[in-house]
Design a protein around this motif. Structure first.
Motif, PDB file in Angstrom:
ATOM      1  N   VAL A   1       0.817  -1.218   0.000  1.00 21.36           N
ATOM      2  CA  VAL A   1       0.000   0.000   0.000  1.00 21.36           C
ATOM      3  C   VAL A   1       0.850   1.267   0.000  1.00 21.36           C
ATOM      4  O   VAL A   1       0.348   2.347  -0.274  1.00 21.36           O
TER       5      VAL A   1
ATOM      6  N   GLY B   1       0.050   4.312   5.165  1.00 17.60           N
ATOM      7  CA  GLY B   1      -0.081   2.897   4.816  1.00 17.60           C
ATOM      8  C   GLY B   1      -0.850   2.111   5.866  1.00 17.60           C
ATOM      9  O   GLY B   1      -1.605   1.189   5.526  1.00 17.60           O
TER      10      GLY B   1
ATOM     11  N   ARG C   1      -4.544   1.815   5.483  1.00 16.79           N
ATOM     12  CA  ARG C   1      -5.043   0.956   4.401  1.00 16.79           C
ATOM     13  C   ARG C   1      -4.518  -0.482   4.522  1.00 16.79           C
ATOM     14  O   ARG C   1      -4.520  -1.232   3.556  1.00 16.79           O
TER      15      ARG C   1
END
Length: 244
Positions: free
Chosen positions: A47, A102, A105
């Motif tokens: 991500v 990051g 997600r």
């Protein structure tokens, strides 16, 4: 010491949908007692936009120069270690901000639960080594309920590609490095760490990017290459004596 391995490797012999082992005696299975995983891009879906992060830290001209000099990838953490304290502090703040984004997600990689269930059924140990921070590892454990122990983050020094974290895990498990496999999605970090420690290595290459010619001349080549974590279960069954 490993069972004898041939070090010959060619990109054409490793395909995204297949895996191979370079063992000189294919009828004799090596003993495997534990598997150590990278986290970002291996146990979790990628991500973080690393290219954007590197550009933000280095600036475009320096990023392009460093990328050209390092075909297997940029080691940004080591690269900034020689900078003056103020510049290094700013770089670390940029890196931390990309990592925080990051975490919002964070997703588990498909095949992770099934692979861990298989390892548990064989009573094989599983550990984790990441260059991300401890808070990311803690969130991974909490969110997905799958524990890895030891789980070494960036706070453990020296970090990958130095073999120290993998050797530390082997010592804590009381096993030899050649009884362990390192699994990760990076040649420069995960495969290099595993090979330097004397472990077996498996490269997760979902897109086939490592089939490109520029990776033919890298120093450390994986023993196996797979396109998904699901491929690892038959790989382990076929090539190893799985011993707790």
């Amino acid at each position: 010491m490993h069972l004898p391995l041939s070090r010959a490797f060619s990109a054409s012999s490793f395909h995204p949908k297949s895996c191979s082992v370079l063992m000189s005696n294919p009828t004799r299975k090596a003993r495997l007692r534990g598997v150590v995983f990278d986290m970002d891009g291996t146990l979790t879906v990628p991500v973080i936009d690393f290219a954007a992060m590197y550009r933000a830290v280095l600036g475009d001209p320096e990023y392009l120069r460093v990328r050209a000099e390092n075909p297997s990838g940029i080691d940004i953490l080591h690269h900034i270690e020689s900078w003056d304290p103020d510049r290094q502090k700013k770089a670390n703040e940029i890196i931390a901000e990309y990592e925080r984004r990051g975490l919002d997600r964070l997703q588990i990689m498909p095949g992770t639960p099934e692979l861990c269930t298989f390892l548990d059924s064989k009573k094989l140990r599983r550990g984790l080594i990441t260059r991300n921070v401890k808070s990311a590892v803690d969130l991974f454990h909490q969110r997905f309920g799958i524990l890895f122990s030891p789980a070494l983050s960036r706070e453990f020094r020296p970090y990958k590609p130095d073999p120290a974290p993998l050797l530390h895990i082997c010592s804590s498990w009381d096993v030899q490095p050649n009884e362990v496999m390192m699994v990760g999605d990076s040649l420069k970090d995960d495969v290099a760490c595993g090979k330097r420690a004397g472990a077996f290595t498996c490269l997760l290459d979902q897109t086939g990017r490592y089939d490109a010619p520029q990776f033919d001349s890298v120093d450390f080549k994986p023993d196996f290459k797979v396109s998904s974590l699901a491929d690892i279960v038959p790989l382990l069954d076929a090539h190893f004596d799985l011993v707790p």
